[in-house]
Design an enzyme around this catalytic site. Structure first.
Site, short mmCIF file in Angstrom:
data_model
loop_
_atom_site.label_atom_id
_atom_site.label_comp_id
_atom_site.label_asym_id
_atom_site.label_seq_id
_atom_site.Cartn_x
_atom_site.Cartn_y
_atom_site.Cartn_z
CE LYS A 66 -12.75 37.14 -20.47
NZ LYS A 66 -11.61 37.50 -21.36
CG ASP A 102 -8.28 35.89 -21.84
OD1 ASP A 102 -8.62 35.21 -22.84
OD2 ASP A 102 -9.11 36.38 -21.06
#
Length: 276
Positions: A66, A102
């Site tokens: 990420k 997220d």
């Protein structure tokens, strides 16, 4: 021509994203396929070039890529830049833009319980990557007080200092966090404490949780951690990590297709895959 989407990570076989997104493509009549790609750290750059060469319309990014993925993108959304992590990439004619869904997904999940989160004060347990995404997204959403408890004080302090949004925050030690737990209308557990197989562990004592609080634990294996069970016994509203997973996926799907999907359908699909 069928559109290609996917998720890259290491490991990747456990991912529920392919089942979730392929069901949505079928439901909305979109000619597309979503595939899992096992990509090791040393092959990340090559994988991004390969997905671009294949004209993949978009892809998700999971552990451990990420942060490293950001070096290979053409543009990064400001929130993702601040968080320092990307989990969603959109390809527009070979131009790759990275987003973080997220944190915003977590906030949208909480809003299914209370649409007016800005009136609540929050305590976040943990200061890792998930905590950072949630902290920044909650601050951006207008929650005015977000305190942190983390076993490593300096890491929590750094997280607060690096937040680009106006928010009142302080770092608590364990004793103070447990003693003042009843002051918070939002309590968010972001660590791995309580996850299978160590399901009996608690991040801190839940004895002082307010019955008016919303308590969230981003773990979803087990579906209800010991911490959530204790909060529920005290009358608090509880939420596990499924909503965060579902809504981050919904926001990614929207960026790729322009459609915000049926999140109840997505949740049912995820629960079926979990066997719950």
């Amino acid at each position: 021509m069928k559109k290609l989407f996917g998720v890259i990570g290491d490991p990747i076989s456990h991912s529920m994203s392919p089942a979730m997104h392929n069901d949505l493509f079928g439901f909305y009549g979109i000619d597309a396929a979503y595939l899992p790609f096992h990509v090791s750290k040393e092959n990340l750059e090559a994988a991004v070039k390969g997905l671009k060469a294949l004209e993949a319309s978009g892809f998700n990014v999971t552990i451990p890529h990420k942060t490293d993925i950001m070096a290979y993108l053409d543009k990064i959304d400001p929130l993702a830049e601040a968080i320092g992590a990307v989990n969603t990439v959109k390809n527009e004619n070979g131009f790759l833009t990275g987003y973080n869904t997220d944190g915003p997904g977590f906030v949208k999940g909480l809003e299914t319980i209370d649409a007016d989160l800005g009136s609540r004060s929050a305590l976040i347990i943990g200061a890792g990557g998930a905590s950072r995404a949630i902290f920044f997204s909650m601050a951006q959403a207008g929650i005015s007080r977000i305190d942190l408890y983390n076993r490593t004080y300096d890491k929590a302090e750094e997280l607060i200092r690096s937040c680009p949004f106006n928010v009142e925050s302080k770092v608590l030690n364990r004793e103070t966090a447990e003693k003042t737990l009843n002051e918070y209308q939002l309590v968010i557990q972001t660590t791995s404490i309580g996850m299978v197989p160590d399901t009996g562990s608690l991040p801190l004592s839940p004895e002082n949780i307010s019955q008016d609080a919303i308590v969230s634990d981003i773990i979803y294996n087990p579906l209800q951690t010991t911490f959530l069970k204790a909060a529920s016994k005290r009358g608090a509203a509880i939420q596990n990590g499924i909503e965060m997973f579902v809504f981050q996926g919904a926001l990614a799907f929207e960026k790729w297709t322009g459609i915000f999907p049926d999140t109840e359908r997505m949740k049912t699909n995820v629960l079926r895959n979990l066997g719950g």
